[in-house]
Design an enzyme around this catalytic site. Sequence first.
Site, PDB file in Angstrom:
ATOM      1  N   ASP A 510       0.605  -2.249  -1.097  1.00 49.29           N
ATOM      2  CA  ASP A 510       1.397  -3.285  -1.760  1.00 49.29           C
ATOM      3  C   ASP A 510       0.614  -4.606  -1.799  1.00 49.29           C
ATOM      4  O   ASP A 510       0.300  -5.184  -0.758  1.00 49.29           O
ATOM      5  CB  ASP A 510       2.702  -3.437  -0.957  1.00 49.29           C
ATOM      6  CG  ASP A 510       3.736  -4.285  -1.655  1.00 49.29           C
ATOM      7  OD1 ASP A 510       3.430  -4.831  -2.720  1.00 49.29           O
ATOM      8  OD2 ASP A 510       4.845  -4.399  -1.112  1.00 49.29           O
ATOM      9  N   ASP A 573      10.929  -5.503  -7.746  1.00 47.34           N
ATOM     10  CA  ASP A 573      11.799  -4.646  -6.940  1.00 47.34           C
ATOM     11  C   ASP A 573      13.145  -4.370  -7.609  1.00 47.34           C
ATOM     12  O   ASP A 573      13.761  -5.255  -8.178  1.00 47.34           O
ATOM     13  CB  ASP A 573      12.076  -5.321  -5.589  1.00 47.34           C
ATOM     14  CG  ASP A 573      10.849  -5.306  -4.706  1.00 47.34           C
ATOM     15  OD1 ASP A 573       9.740  -5.128  -5.231  1.00 47.34           O
ATOM     16  OD2 ASP A 573      11.007  -5.479  -3.485  1.00 47.34           O
TER      17      ASP A 573
HETATM   18  C1  GAL Z   1       7.733  -5.473  -1.804  1.00 45.66           C
HETATM   19  C2  GAL Z   1       7.775  -4.098  -2.429  1.00 45.66           C
HETATM   20  C3  GAL Z   1       8.932  -3.371  -1.816  1.00 45.66           C
HETATM   21  C4  GAL Z   1       8.733  -3.277  -0.319  1.00 45.66           C
HETATM   22  C5  GAL Z   1       8.509  -4.664   0.288  1.00 45.66           C
HETATM   23  C6  GAL Z   1       8.149  -4.602   1.761  1.00 45.66           C
HETATM   24  O1  GAL Z   1       6.703  -6.202  -2.368  1.00 45.66           O
HETATM   25  O2  GAL Z   1       7.891  -4.213  -3.811  1.00 45.66           O
HETATM   26  O3  GAL Z   1       9.068  -2.086  -2.400  1.00 45.66           O
HETATM   27  O4  GAL Z   1       7.654  -2.437  -0.041  1.00 45.66           O
HETATM   28  O5  GAL Z   1       7.525  -5.368  -0.400  1.00 45.66           O
HETATM   29  O6  GAL Z   1       7.947  -5.859   2.306  1.00 45.66           O
END
Ligand code: GAL
Length: 758
Positions: A510, A573
């Site tokens: 990520d 998200d």
């Molecule tokens: C976001 C991601 C989510 C989750 C989250 C964890 O950026 O899109 O799916 O993984 O971080 O902190």
Amino acid sequence: MRTSTVTAAIAFLATSLTSQPQPVPIAGPWRFSTVDRPDHARTDFSDASWALIRSGSSWERQGFDKLDGHMWYRARVTIPSTLRDEAEIKGAIRLELGMIDDIDQTFLNGALIGLNGTDVPPGTQADTGSLAPIGTKWNTARSYTIPSDDPRIRWDAENVIAIRVYDSGGPGGLWSGDPRFRPLSLSDVLMIGHAEAPFREIDGGFEKTFDLHNRSSSIQIRGSLVIRVVDGMNGSELSRSTRPLLLAPGMTSPVTERLSRPNTSTLIVYQATVDGFERSVVSQDEVPYVLTPLPNDAPRINGPSVVGARPDRPFVFRIPVSGERPMQYKVDGLPKGLAVDQRTGIITGRTPERGVYAIQMHAQNAHGRDERVITLNVGDKLALTPPMGWNSWNVWGLAVDQEKVVASAKMFAQKGLADHGWTYINIDDGWEIRGDDPRPKRHPDGTIVVNEKFPNMKALGDSLHALGLKFGIYSSPGPLTCGGYTASYGYEQHDARSYAAWGIDYLKYDWCTYSRIAKDGSRAELMKPYALMRSKLDAVDRDIVYSLCQYGMGNVWEWGAQVGGDLWRTTGDIIDTWESMSGIGFDQVANAPFAGPGHWNDPDMLVVGWVGWGPRLRPTRLTPDEQYAHISLWCLLSAPLLIGCDLTRLDDFTLNLLTNDEVLVIDQDPLGRQATPKLIKDSIQVWTKPLANGSTAVGVFNLSSTARQVRVDLEEVGLPTSVNFRDVWRQRSAGRFSGTATFDVPRHGVVLLRTIDR
Ligand code: GAL
């Protein structure tokens, strides 16, 4: 909850005016600055040189590609005194800003009025330091209540809204919803809490207990509550009950309703009529209904017909078979190096050399037998069909721990999910040491330290593999994850080795704080960290499915496969609302040509069942029909399917959503084509997906807020003019159609079909 305390302290006054003043949109223009200075809150500050930005969409989506930290938004709006004088409920107005990722300080005319979703009293000093420690509320709509006599409001004059937003990583800003001021109405005072209450399954039906709450400190609520159950398609009333409503100021009173279990779309309409108010409070609910017949007791081999692997790597595969246990398994044509456990149907060992291996699977129990060929394709590609599994994020957020992960894996086995092809158990963010924790984040040799919630990753991996499941994990190419935990920057090789030692089969990587490292937003810079980690993963002795997560920046679908991605997130998200789910799902059009075996577009994880993004869970806010639409659309899109709910709380409805093999097989089709819309008209969309056997999967979606009878011109949507349809949710024929086909489609619902001849 400080918000409600402040609200309760406001002396609400009821009026009996019939027409409410309209909300006042804060249409902007919104201005945006990446410089963090306290005087940006001031009314007389000139923001004329700031960039223009829209609310309702993250700044990354608007081209501000690599931004984390403290940013400012400003807009001007006139607040008419009619909001104060002509409202049904007087004494305060409400400022609604929509969702903000991650943290906000909101100012009105230079004075702080709200902090991260909590109202603050007049005179509160704003903290000018880092907002990071406050903690994210990225998926909570900000709503601030301001008393009408508050000196911070300028009536009938220009007001300046300034918002200081802190984003720790990933998408940031005012990302969803329409900012506005609105008057208060009876529905702000009388809360009908049905949406947060689950339907409990009882003999032959459902029971639901919810609270009626009077939030006012001064208004007596006296009247009646009518609960009507109506047919979701034609609106005809099925039953009605009336009960008296008597709530003193501040009082809460529970209501229990019972209803029989429907097998079609069914609505509940709650209507509260209160003495002295002309307009009633009306709210709507939908009753879960199960379309899918229960699976047979006899064995049925489900799941994908092709499995990808690389040569000479550890291998685990659990034959997905539904049917009564005990079951015996036999496998013919297993290549050397692999063996099956005849009691569990779990195949383990090391993969053979490159080649295509047709493996004949047999399953037998007291009720019968089934057999099927599954092709093991040993070459360069993993994920020949979209990965199916569970991920901790949408349910537990950063509150994930080992116990919860193990419980989910057990449910895969116990509730039979693994019998329908569900395979991966993935830990998302929150397993590392937090960046602001004084403890060492890495051992002296560079290996990452795992936090106390995961005492033994290797043992956890072993226990998942023993169930025939696969193990996934999460990290970021930046120094920290989006949740502020230690990530892989500078330690990619160490981390890949740790993953191999723990038995990891899947990595979600990520972007998050890599914004601080990337030189610019160019494609080369976007690709670099992903290619680097792929090379490290390739060097360890495991097949690791690689999930890129960077919210679609730089059209990731155009180059995700080039950096070795097996799947890539195409959006910010998802959350459990119709707006979020449908906004994302129906937007997956331009990326369609880039999906195929070994490389999938990922519109984010599923939001059915009990979700919460943290320790407190609630049933999804999607209605049953919206959930049918969600699963249908994701399967048509060939999307990776990652369940994001508490599996220990699966009800019959959610289990039916997740275990219909005729639906899942559309997602898992080996041709791997992504559906495209063939018709978009008047809130109706028809999407079709060509399947490997020459047939076509068809989704007829109704995006409007009322049920529709939809007539589809078969030729217009690219289908043969005479066709036999199977209704795959109901697993029965939908009939033969010539020229046109007509379907009843509930509000926000779907009819999912498959052609069964040409
Ligand atoms: C976001 C991601 C989510 C989750 C989250 C964890 O950026 O899109 O799916 O993984 O971080 O902190």
